[in-house]
Design a protein around this motif. Structure first.
Motif, PDB file in Angstrom:
ATOM      1  N   VAL A  58       0.845  -1.207   0.000  1.00 48.46           N
ATOM      2  CA  VAL A  58       0.000   0.000   0.000  1.00 48.46           C
ATOM      3  C   VAL A  58       0.873   1.247   0.000  1.00 48.46           C
ATOM      4  CG1 VAL A  58      -1.607   1.366   1.386  1.00 48.46           C
ATOM      5  CG2 VAL A  58      -2.005  -1.083   1.076  1.00 48.46           C
ATOM      6  N   GLY A  59       1.923   1.239   0.814  1.00 46.86           N
ATOM      7  CA  GLY A  59       2.825   2.384   0.861  1.00 46.86           C
ATOM      8  C   GLY A  59       3.475   2.661  -0.475  1.00 46.86           C
ATOM      9  N   ASP A  60       3.893   1.608  -1.173  1.00 47.07           N
ATOM     10  CA  ASP A  60       4.506   1.770  -2.499  1.00 47.07           C
ATOM     11  C   ASP A  60       3.532   2.407  -3.477  1.00 47.07           C
ATOM     12  OD1 ASP A  60       6.775   0.602  -1.529  1.00 47.07           O
ATOM     13  OD2 ASP A  60       6.452  -1.346  -2.482  1.00 47.07           O
ATOM     14  N   ARG A  61       2.301   1.921  -3.477  1.00 43.30           N
ATOM     15  CA  ARG A  61       1.325   2.382  -4.462  1.00 43.30           C
ATOM     16  C   ARG A  61       0.835   3.797  -4.174  1.00 43.30           C
ATOM     17  NH1 ARG A  61      -2.304  -3.006  -5.949  1.00 43.30           N
ATOM     18  NH2 ARG A  61      -0.522  -4.428  -6.128  1.00 43.30           N
ATOM     19  N   ALA A  92      -1.326   9.558  12.999  1.00 43.81           N
ATOM     20  CA  ALA A  92      -1.451   9.040  11.634  1.00 43.81           C
ATOM     21  C   ALA A  92      -2.604   9.710  10.894  1.00 43.81           C
ATOM     22  CB  ALA A  92      -1.680   7.532  11.668  1.00 43.81           C
ATOM     23  N   GLN A  93      -2.498   9.728   9.560  1.00 46.10           N
ATOM     24  CA  GLN A  93      -3.607  10.227   8.756  1.00 46.10           C
ATOM     25  C   GLN A  93      -4.763   9.241   8.751  1.00 46.10           C
ATOM     26  OE1 GLN A  93      -1.359  11.359   5.013  1.00 46.10           O
ATOM     27  NE2 GLN A  93      -2.690  13.131   5.253  1.00 46.10           N
ATOM     28  N   VAL A  94      -4.433   7.956   8.810  1.00 45.61           N
ATOM     29  CA  VAL A  94      -5.469   6.927   8.791  1.00 45.61           C
ATOM     30  C   VAL A  94      -4.914   5.661   9.428  1.00 45.61           C
ATOM     31  CG1 VAL A  94      -4.803   6.144   6.474  1.00 45.61           C
ATOM     32  CG2 VAL A  94      -7.115   5.684   7.312  1.00 45.61           C
ATOM     33  N   ARG A 219     -14.640   3.448   6.494  1.00 41.60           N
ATOM     34  CA  ARG A 219     -14.946   2.461   5.455  1.00 41.60           C
ATOM     35  C   ARG A 219     -14.701   1.052   5.952  1.00 41.60           C
ATOM     36  NH1 ARG A 219     -15.970   4.200   0.393  1.00 41.60           N
ATOM     37  NH2 ARG A 219     -15.515   6.389  -0.072  1.00 41.60           N
ATOM     38  N   LEU A 220     -15.452   0.123   5.382  1.00 44.97           N
ATOM     39  CA  LEU A 220     -15.203  -1.304   5.570  1.00 44.97           C
ATOM     40  C   LEU A 220     -14.770  -1.879   4.230  1.00 44.97           C
ATOM     41  CD1 LEU A 220     -15.367  -4.081   7.022  1.00 44.97           C
ATOM     42  CD2 LEU A 220     -17.805  -4.129   6.411  1.00 44.97           C
ATOM     43  N   VAL A 264      -6.121   0.639  -1.430  1.00 44.37           N
ATOM     44  CA  VAL A 264      -5.604   1.904  -1.955  1.00 44.37           C
ATOM     45  C   VAL A 264      -6.701   2.887  -2.358  1.00 44.37           C
ATOM     46  CG1 VAL A 264      -4.333   2.936  -3.884  1.00 44.37           C
ATOM     47  CG2 VAL A 264      -3.306   1.070  -2.581  1.00 44.37           C
ATOM     48  N   PRO A 265      -7.709   2.488  -3.135  1.00 45.41           N
ATOM     49  CA  PRO A 265      -8.760   3.472  -3.480  1.00 45.41           C
ATOM     50  C   PRO A 265      -9.484   4.015  -2.256  1.00 45.41           C
ATOM     51  CG  PRO A 265      -8.903   1.510  -4.872  1.00 45.41           C
ATOM     52  CD  PRO A 265      -7.947   1.187  -3.778  1.00 45.41           C
ATOM     53  N   ALA A 266      -9.749   3.148  -1.279  1.00 48.82           N
ATOM     54  CA  ALA A 266     -10.446   3.600  -0.071  1.00 48.82           C
ATOM     55  C   ALA A 266      -9.606   4.614   0.696  1.00 48.82           C
ATOM     56  CB  ALA A 266     -10.773   2.404   0.821  1.00 48.82           C
ATOM     57  N   LEU A 267      -8.317   4.331   0.821  1.00 46.93           N
ATOM     58  CA  LEU A 267      -7.437   5.247   1.535  1.00 46.93           C
ATOM     59  C   LEU A 267      -7.251   6.560   0.790  1.00 46.93           C
ATOM     60  CD1 LEU A 267      -4.712   2.719   2.753  1.00 46.93           C
ATOM     61  CD2 LEU A 267      -6.547   3.725   4.085  1.00 46.93           C
ATOM     62  N   GLN A 268      -7.162   6.490  -0.525  1.00 48.73           N
ATOM     63  CA  GLN A 268      -6.989   7.710  -1.307  1.00 48.73           C
ATOM     64  C   GLN A 268      -8.179   8.646  -1.152  1.00 48.73           C
ATOM     65  OE1 GLN A 268      -6.218   5.942  -5.172  1.00 48.73           O
ATOM     66  NE2 GLN A 268      -4.021   6.360  -5.021  1.00 48.73           N
ATOM     67  N   ARG A 269      -9.383   8.069  -1.123  1.00 47.45           N
ATOM     68  CA  ARG A 269     -10.576   8.912  -0.944  1.00 47.45           C
ATOM     69  C   ARG A 269     -10.600   9.564   0.424  1.00 47.45           C
ATOM     70  NH1 ARG A 269     -13.015   4.905  -4.362  1.00 47.45           N
ATOM     71  NH2 ARG A 269     -13.476   3.535  -2.585  1.00 47.45           N
ATOM     72  N   ILE A 270     -10.171   8.820   1.437  1.00 50.04           N
ATOM     73  CA  ILE A 270     -10.180   9.371   2.792  1.00 50.04           C
ATOM     74  C   ILE A 270      -9.136  10.458   2.949  1.00 50.04           C
ATOM     75  CG2 ILE A 270      -9.611   8.810   5.189  1.00 50.04           C
ATOM     76  CD1 ILE A 270     -10.906   6.076   4.696  1.00 50.04           C
ATOM     77  N   ILE A 271      -7.935  10.197   2.467  1.00 45.40           N
ATOM     78  CA  ILE A 271      -6.839  11.155   2.628  1.00 45.40           C
ATOM     79  C   ILE A 271      -7.069  12.401   1.791  1.00 45.40           C
ATOM     80  CG2 ILE A 271      -4.374  11.518   2.183  1.00 45.40           C
ATOM     81  CD1 ILE A 271      -3.953   8.591   3.014  1.00 45.40           C
ATOM     82  N   ALA A 272      -7.672  12.217   0.615  1.00 45.79           N
ATOM     83  CA  ALA A 272      -7.954  13.375  -0.244  1.00 45.79           C
ATOM     84  C   ALA A 272      -8.929  14.335   0.405  1.00 45.79           C
ATOM     85  CB  ALA A 272      -8.502  12.890  -1.596  1.00 45.79           C
TER      86      ALA A 272
END
Length: 272
Positions: A58-61, A92-94, A219-220, A264-272
């Motif tokens: 996840v960190g790489d992507r 942490a951000q998430v 999110r779940l 990754v998509p779930a985390l990107q939406r949250i962090i954005a």
């Protein structure tokens, strides 16, 4: 056979500690500052027999630092009572939290080790009343305990399972409510919630229990992977000959790739 044998075949997990926490985590040790995501969970999050587990993928992507705080055979108790890890989550951000089973937590019937949650410590007075004829002195692990309880008295065993489910929901609600960050709950198993045979991890967790805690997370994410062929380890695992029996039931590299792809998509939406 997916058996890789560099040297003696066993992975070096570079174990490390963080701050005041007494838990031992997989290394290398990461900085707990700036922009990062933290991962809490059991053996799958830790990445047993996996060179690059899904927190690293996840960190790489995402191009961000990820801190793997998964612990082998961990339950909720290992995290909920660790004040330092609460502080880490707040920085942490998430936080990604793997759904851990209900067997490895202290409850009204028995207590487990505060850090090595798969270790049975002792039965309560209530347990001794229900199981007067059962010798607990030879039991070390919760798996062995639960198997013995079910064989000895299925009716009493049902009461223990109900208690574990209630304790799990209460403990998760308390823990999630105390985390001062965005949270993603990760279901990672070879079956959908509530569809296991009662002995597969995350043990005893069903859809109703998840519904009681999902309002507390952002999110779940659910990842269900196929069961490996009998007596055949999954793809890309790294283990020694002595570790082979345990590796048979461990999800392989393709599962970790699938988890990263789902997260990754779930985390990107949250962090954005």
């Amino acid at each position: 056979m997916a058996f890789e044998n560099p040297g003696d075949g066993a992975l070096n997990y570079d174990p490390c500690r963080y701050g005041a926490s007494k838990l031992l985590f997989r290394g290398p040790r990461r900085r707990l500052e700036g922009r990062f995501a933290v991962f809490f969970g059991s053996s799958e999050t830790y990445g047993k027999y996996i060179e690059r587990p899904f927190p690293e993928l996840v960190g790489d992507r995402m191009g961000m630092r990820t801190v793997n705080m998964g612990c082998v055979n961990a339950g909720i108790d290992a995290y909920q009572h660790d004040a330092f890890l609460q502080d880490v989550a707040g920085k942490a951000q998430v936080a990604v939290i793997q759904v851990m089973g209900a067997a490895n937590l202290s409850n009204r019937f028995y207590s487990v080790h505060p850090r090595r949650n798969d270790r049975f410590i002792k039965p309560s007075a209530l347990m001794r009343t229900l199981y007067r004829d059962l010798d607990f002195s030879e039991i070390t692990f919760t798996q062995h305990l639960l198997r013995s309880l079910e064989e000895h008295c299925p009716r009493s065993y049902a009461l223990v399972v109900d208690e574990l489910k209630a304790a799990w929901v209460a403990r998760m609600r308390s823990w999630l409510g105390s985390l001062d960050c965005h949270t993603v709950l990760l279901w990672l198993a070879d079956h959908a919630p509530g569809e296991g045979d009662g002995s597969s991890d995350p043990r005893f967790i069903d859809r109703k229990m998840l519904a009681e805690i999902t309002p507390l997370v952002d999110r779940l994410v659910e990842v269900v992977y196929p069961v490996p062929a009998e007596a055949e380890p999954s793809d890309g695992l790294v283990f020694s000959e002595l570790e082979a029996p345990a590796a048979v039931s461990t999800p392989g590299v393709s599962v970790h790739e699938a988890v990263a792809e789902a997260l990754v998509p779930a985390l990107q939406r949250i962090i954005a």
